[in-house]
Scaffold this active site. Sequence first.
Site, PDB file in Angstrom:
ATOM      1  N   TYR A  45       0.810  -1.217   0.000  1.00 15.64           N
ATOM      2  CA  TYR A  45       0.000   0.000   0.000  1.00 15.64           C
ATOM      3  C   TYR A  45       0.846   1.271   0.000  1.00 15.64           C
ATOM      4  O   TYR A  45       0.492   2.269  -0.595  1.00 15.64           O
ATOM      5  CB  TYR A  45      -0.930   0.021   1.221  1.00 15.64           C
ATOM      6  CG  TYR A  45      -2.074  -0.967   1.156  1.00 15.64           C
ATOM      7  CD1 TYR A  45      -3.110  -0.803   0.244  1.00 15.64           C
ATOM      8  CD2 TYR A  45      -2.127  -2.054   2.023  1.00 15.64           C
ATOM      9  CE1 TYR A  45      -4.169  -1.700   0.193  1.00 15.64           C
ATOM     10  CE2 TYR A  45      -3.185  -2.960   1.986  1.00 15.64           C
ATOM     11  CZ  TYR A  45      -4.207  -2.773   1.069  1.00 15.64           C
ATOM     12  OH  TYR A  45      -5.249  -3.664   1.019  1.00 15.64           O
ATOM     13  N   PHE A  48       6.522   5.871   0.217  1.00 18.12           N
ATOM     14  CA  PHE A  48       7.730   6.552   0.685  1.00 18.12           C
ATOM     15  C   PHE A  48       8.123   6.092   2.083  1.00 18.12           C
ATOM     16  O   PHE A  48       7.272   5.806   2.924  1.00 18.12           O
ATOM     17  CB  PHE A  48       7.508   8.071   0.740  1.00 18.12           C
ATOM     18  CG  PHE A  48       7.343   8.721  -0.604  1.00 18.12           C
ATOM     19  CD1 PHE A  48       8.432   8.941  -1.426  1.00 18.12           C
ATOM     20  CD2 PHE A  48       6.090   9.125  -1.034  1.00 18.12           C
ATOM     21  CE1 PHE A  48       8.283   9.554  -2.667  1.00 18.12           C
ATOM     22  CE2 PHE A  48       5.923   9.744  -2.266  1.00 18.12           C
ATOM     23  CZ  PHE A  48       7.012   9.957  -3.085  1.00 18.12           C
ATOM     24  N   PRO A 264       1.188   0.099   5.999  1.00 22.55           N
ATOM     25  CA  PRO A 264       1.649   1.242   5.198  1.00 22.55           C
ATOM     26  C   PRO A 264       1.950   2.506   5.984  1.00 22.55           C
ATOM     27  O   PRO A 264       2.600   3.417   5.463  1.00 22.55           O
ATOM     28  CB  PRO A 264       0.476   1.478   4.238  1.00 22.55           C
ATOM     29  CG  PRO A 264      -0.722   0.949   4.961  1.00 22.55           C
ATOM     30  CD  PRO A 264      -0.223  -0.227   5.742  1.00 22.55           C
ATOM     31  N   PHE A 265       1.490   2.608   7.239  1.00 19.15           N
ATOM     32  CA  PHE A 265       1.743   3.816   8.040  1.00 19.15           C
ATOM     33  C   PHE A 265       2.473   3.442   9.322  1.00 19.15           C
ATOM     34  O   PHE A 265       2.106   3.849  10.415  1.00 19.15           O
ATOM     35  CB  PHE A 265       0.437   4.546   8.326  1.00 19.15           C
ATOM     36  CG  PHE A 265      -0.251   5.016   7.082  1.00 19.15           C
ATOM     37  CD1 PHE A 265       0.194   6.140   6.410  1.00 19.15           C
ATOM     38  CD2 PHE A 265      -1.309   4.304   6.548  1.00 19.15           C
ATOM     39  CE1 PHE A 265      -0.418   6.564   5.234  1.00 19.15           C
ATOM     40  CE2 PHE A 265      -1.929   4.717   5.373  1.00 19.15           C
ATOM     41  CZ  PHE A 265      -1.480   5.850   4.723  1.00 19.15           C
ATOM     42  N   SER A 266       3.523   2.661   9.156  1.00 18.26           N
ATOM     43  CA  SER A 266       4.314   2.208  10.284  1.00 18.26           C
ATOM     44  C   SER A 266       5.358   3.252  10.666  1.00 18.26           C
ATOM     45  O   SER A 266       5.566   4.239   9.957  1.00 18.26           O
ATOM     46  CB  SER A 266       5.001   0.878   9.946  1.00 18.26           C
ATOM     47  OG  SER A 266       4.061  -0.136   9.725  1.00 18.26           O
ATOM     48  N   GLU A 282      -3.692   2.839   9.138  1.00 22.58           N
ATOM     49  CA  GLU A 282      -4.661   3.913   8.912  1.00 22.58           C
ATOM     50  C   GLU A 282      -4.002   5.276   8.761  1.00 22.58           C
ATOM     51  O   GLU A 282      -3.255   5.719   9.623  1.00 22.58           O
ATOM     52  CB  GLU A 282      -5.665   3.966  10.070  1.00 22.58           C
ATOM     53  CG  GLU A 282      -6.758   5.009   9.888  1.00 22.58           C
ATOM     54  CD  GLU A 282      -7.861   4.906  10.921  1.00 22.58           C
ATOM     55  OE1 GLU A 282      -8.755   5.762  10.903  1.00 22.58           O
ATOM     56  OE2 GLU A 282      -7.819   3.972  11.751  1.00 22.58           O
ATOM     57  N   LYS A 298     -13.222   1.847   9.939  1.00 19.77           N
ATOM     58  CA  LYS A 298     -14.242   1.398  10.885  1.00 19.77           C
ATOM     59  C   LYS A 298     -14.885   0.157  10.287  1.00 19.77           C
ATOM     60  O   LYS A 298     -15.440   0.187   9.198  1.00 19.77           O
ATOM     61  CB  LYS A 298     -15.316   2.472  11.122  1.00 19.77           C
ATOM     62  CG  LYS A 298     -14.982   3.387  12.270  1.00 19.77           C
ATOM     63  CD  LYS A 298     -15.109   2.675  13.604  1.00 19.77           C
ATOM     64  CE  LYS A 298     -14.445   3.490  14.716  1.00 19.77           C
ATOM     65  NZ  LYS A 298     -13.328   2.789  15.293  1.00 19.77           N
TER      66      LYS A 298
END
Length: 479
Positions: A45, A48, A264-266, A282, A298
Amino acid sequence: MPDFTATTPHIIPLVYQPDSAHWFALVRHLPHAVWLDSGRPQSTYGRFDIIAAAPQCLVETRGANTSIRYDDGRTDESALDPFYLLKKYLPADQLPEHSNSNLPFIGGALGYFAYDLGRRLETMPNLARNDIALPDMSVGIYPWAIIQDHQHKTACLVINTELGQRLGDAYNFLEIEQLCASAAKNPAFHEAINCIKSVQKSFKISEFESNLKVEEYQQALAKIHDYIRAGDCYQVNFAQRFSAEFSGDPLIAYLALRQALPSPFSGFMQLEAGSVLSLSPERFIQVRDKRVETKPIKGTIKRGATPEEDAANAEWLQNSLKNRAENVMIVDLLRNDLSKHCAQVRVPTLCELQTFANVHHLVSTVTGELTPNATALDLLRDAFPGGSITGAPKIRAMEIIEELEPTRRSLYCGSLGYISADGQMDTSIAIRTLVCDGDKIHCWGGGGIVADSETEQEYRESIAKVKVLMDTLEKEFGS
C-alpha cells in the site's frame, strides 16, 4: 523567529534499498532517530519511507508545559498551544499552490502527537491513571532526511540548509553527507541490519496482561450502551491496554513486528527514555499541493484460516449493516472536521474493503481542498484527535473514554507523521502501536461501540486486532 518560506532543498542521490531497514540501521545511533516506514517490501500500500536523526530542535510537551531544546544547547519553555509553537518553526503563510519538490518531505517536523495532547485543545476530566512517562508530543525539526521512493525505486539524501540556518547556528550537515556517502562504498552497510538481528537474544519480553478483567470490560460496555440509549453519544471507541516487561533493544522487536504485520503507516522512533513501535494501517490526514485526504477505518474482521473462510469473512464484513453504520458515523464526523479548513469536501469511496495480514477492514476516503490562509498544522490541530478512534460526538465520546478506561492512552490513537517545510503533511492514526516506557511495553486494542454492538464479539475483536503483535513478541522473545 522570522517567517519561513518554502525552500529548495539540496538533493543527493543514494543507493536504493528495497528494505529501508538498511538505511535506518546506518543512522539509528544518532539521537532521536525516526523512521516513517511504509512497510515495504512486504506491504504493497505505501510508497515513501522517511528516515532522519539528530534534530536541530526538539519540541516536547508534557501537560501544560512545552520544552524546546536546540542541538547547540539552547533551551526554552512555553505554556502556549503546542501546535502554535510548531508554527514558529514551519511555514506560517499559506500553502504554495504546488510543492517545489516531488519529494514528500524536504526537511521539517517529524514525530508524534499523543492522544492525550487533546487535553490541550479541550477541557477534559482527569480520571484515568497517567502511568506512562513519555511526552504528550515529541516532534523534532530535522533539516535533513533520507527518502526512499519504493514506486520509482530511488533513494536520496535531502538537505535543507536554509531551514538549518533559520533555526540558529550552523548544523553539521557534513557528518550526515559523509555517513551516507560512505555507506554505498562499504560492504558492511548491506550487513548492518543482519548485525542488529544477530543480537536478538538481547531482547526479552514477559507475557502481556490486560489492564481490564473480562467482567470489567463487560461493565464498561454496559455503561456505554446506557449512554447511547440516553442520547449522550452514538459511538464510543473503547480500548483495553496490554502490558509486559521487556529488556533489550526495541528495534529488534520492531523488525520482527514489521515482518509479521507489514503496514503502510508504520514507524519507529527512538526517544530519550523510550521508543515507539507503530504498525498502523490507517492514514489520518494527508496534505499534498492543497489537496487533503483522510482515510478512516471502521469495521474489522479477522482473516480466515482457509481461503474459503477468508473470503466468507470479507463478504460478511462488506454486508454488515452494523459495521457500515459505524463507518458512516465517523465519515460524517470527519467531513465536519475537514470543513473547518477545507472546501469541496467529498467522499469518493465509502466502506471499501482493504485486506491486511491479520484482518479485513472497511476503509472510507474523505477529501477536500485546503482553503486560502489555512495550513496543514491548522487542519491537524482542529481535527485532532482523529474521529475514527474517539467516537461521535467527539468531545462527549472522549469524556466517556476518560471515565471508563482505567489508564491514559499515551500515544495510542494519537498520530505519527511529518509536516514538511513546504507545507506538505502526512500523518497516521496510531493504532497497532506499542510504546516502550522504562522497562514496560504497552499496546492497545479497541473498537467502536454502537447501539447494536455485542459485548463478547467486541471483546474478541479488541484482542484480535493486536494479537499478532503480542504473539510475535512472546513467541520470538518470550523469557
